[in-house]
Design an enzyme around this catalytic site. Sequence first.
Site, mmCIF file in Angstrom:
data_model
loop_
_atom_site.group_PDB
_atom_site.id
_atom_site.type_symbol
_atom_site.label_atom_id
_atom_site.label_comp_id
_atom_site.label_asym_id
_atom_site.label_seq_id
_atom_site.Cartn_x
_atom_site.Cartn_y
_atom_site.Cartn_z
ATOM 1 N N HIS A 77 1.388 -5.880 8.158
ATOM 2 C CA HIS A 77 0.556 -6.276 9.301
ATOM 3 C C HIS A 77 -0.482 -7.309 8.904
ATOM 4 O O HIS A 77 -1.393 -7.605 9.674
ATOM 5 C CB HIS A 77 -0.126 -5.052 9.940
ATOM 6 C CG HIS A 77 0.839 -4.179 10.683
ATOM 7 N ND1 HIS A 77 0.500 -2.938 11.187
ATOM 8 C CD2 HIS A 77 2.144 -4.357 10.996
ATOM 9 C CE1 HIS A 77 1.555 -2.414 11.791
ATOM 10 N NE2 HIS A 77 2.566 -3.241 11.673
ATOM 11 N N ALA A 127 -5.832 12.359 2.535
ATOM 12 C CA ALA A 127 -5.007 11.707 1.505
ATOM 13 C C ALA A 127 -5.746 11.633 0.174
ATOM 14 O O ALA A 127 -5.141 11.748 -0.891
ATOM 15 C CB ALA A 127 -4.624 10.300 1.979
HETATM 16 N N1 APR Z 1 -6.020 11.394 5.265
HETATM 17 C C1 APR Z 1 -4.763 11.346 5.794
HETATM 18 N N2 APR Z 1 -4.515 11.029 7.090
HETATM 19 C C2 APR Z 1 -5.588 10.753 7.865
HETATM 20 C C3 APR Z 1 -6.930 10.778 7.390
HETATM 21 C C4 APR Z 1 -7.116 11.124 6.031
HETATM 22 N N3 APR Z 1 -8.331 11.179 5.486
HETATM 23 N N4 APR Z 1 -7.756 10.463 8.428
HETATM 24 C C5 APR Z 1 -6.965 10.237 9.502
HETATM 25 N N5 APR Z 1 -5.675 10.415 9.176
HETATM 26 C C6 APR Z 1 -4.483 10.243 10.009
HETATM 27 C C7 APR Z 1 -4.671 10.569 11.471
HETATM 28 O O1 APR Z 1 -4.342 11.923 11.708
HETATM 29 C C8 APR Z 1 -3.687 9.602 12.148
HETATM 30 O O2 APR Z 1 -2.465 10.250 12.466
HETATM 31 O O3 APR Z 1 -4.164 8.865 9.943
HETATM 32 C C9 APR Z 1 -3.423 8.512 11.115
HETATM 33 C C10 APR Z 1 -3.911 7.148 11.554
HETATM 34 O O4 APR Z 1 -3.159 6.777 12.685
HETATM 35 P P1 APR Z 1 -3.541 5.429 13.444
HETATM 36 O O5 APR Z 1 -5.005 5.392 13.676
HETATM 37 O O6 APR Z 1 -2.601 5.309 14.616
HETATM 38 O O7 APR Z 1 -3.247 4.275 12.388
HETATM 39 P P2 APR Z 1 -1.841 3.646 11.971
HETATM 40 O O8 APR Z 1 -0.750 4.650 12.063
HETATM 41 O O9 APR Z 1 -2.048 2.965 10.675
HETATM 42 O O10 APR Z 1 -1.625 2.527 13.112
HETATM 43 C C11 APR Z 1 -0.541 1.634 12.947
HETATM 44 O O11 APR Z 1 -1.369 0.341 14.819
HETATM 45 O O12 APR Z 1 -3.185 -0.597 15.892
HETATM 46 C C12 APR Z 1 -2.090 -0.873 15.079
HETATM 47 O O13 APR Z 1 -1.896 -2.649 13.558
HETATM 48 C C13 APR Z 1 -2.545 -1.422 13.752
HETATM 49 O O14 APR Z 1 -1.590 -1.027 11.567
HETATM 50 C C14 APR Z 1 -2.054 -0.393 12.740
HETATM 51 C C15 APR Z 1 -0.907 0.277 13.479
#
Ligand code: APR
Length: 243
Positions: free
Chosen positions: A122, A234
């Site tokens: 991304h 994580a």
């Molecule tokens: N450790 C592990 N997981 C975690 C933690 C943590 N400390 N904190 C939050 N999470 C989890 C949440 O439960 C959630 O399911 O991380 C996940 C983050 O999800 P999103 O906010 O949807 O992020 P992501 O999956 O990376 O989004 C993908 O969406 O908006 C676009 O381009 C943007 O790259 C991004 C893509």
Amino acid sequence: MNETERYAEARTAVAEARSVVAFTGAGISAESGVPTYRSAGGLWRNYQAEDLATVGAFQRDPETVWGWYSERRSMMGSCEPNAGHLALAALEERLGDEFVLVTQNIDALHHRAGSRRVMEIHGNAFRTVCSVCDYEVEGLQYDTPKSTICPSCGAWLRPDVVWFGEPLDQALLNRAFAAAAACDLFLSIGSSLLVQPAASLPEVALSSGARIIEVNMEPTWLTPEASWSFQGPAGEVLPALVG
Ligand code: APR
């Protein structure tokens, strides 16, 4: 099977894996202080993505979009990699070419943790590219609109990130899918697995016979398919798995 046994089993799977793909989302950077997108306090809870992270938003109001990314750059730049990033860098150290890290994150924290075999599918918020020609520059500071005009063609410069509705770098994506199809262990870390095409990577790994370890704070569609799923931060779970 109790928690200790589950961790022991997953740790053995990591230790014995012939080739590993680690796939990360915003959750791996949460403990570093970088907000996620959709979980509590996530960016899309406070901003309208279509007002800031689309080509249309940039064409309508490049200064607002630049201002937002400039804020995010200084925020992400002030965060430090956490134990989860460092654990993946250590795993790369151990496995070398048999390890690939595919990240959806644009915060460059994997690089700062020492990871080198990183596919930023991304993009990277700290890299700036021209919206028209192939001019590219690292770390340009946005201070005035003038500083974001391409020196070679005069068009607007923009952060080198993939906005909603934009295609990903197809060659990079093909390499990520090929790695997912070839690995025998796929780690899905800190992603809600809701955004395509990235969210198809675990599916490709699964259908190619890889075992899956998921580390996330809440269940996703992958959870029931994972060989091991750990609901926890994580920064705590990964060091316990990588050893
Ligand atoms: N450790 C592990 N997981 C975690 C933690 C943590 N400390 N904190 C939050 N999470 C989890 C949440 O439960 C959630 O399911 O991380 C996940 C983050 O999800 P999103 O906010 O949807 O992020 P992501 O999956 O990376 O989004 C993908 O969406 O908006 C676009 O381009 C943007 O790259 C991004 C893509």
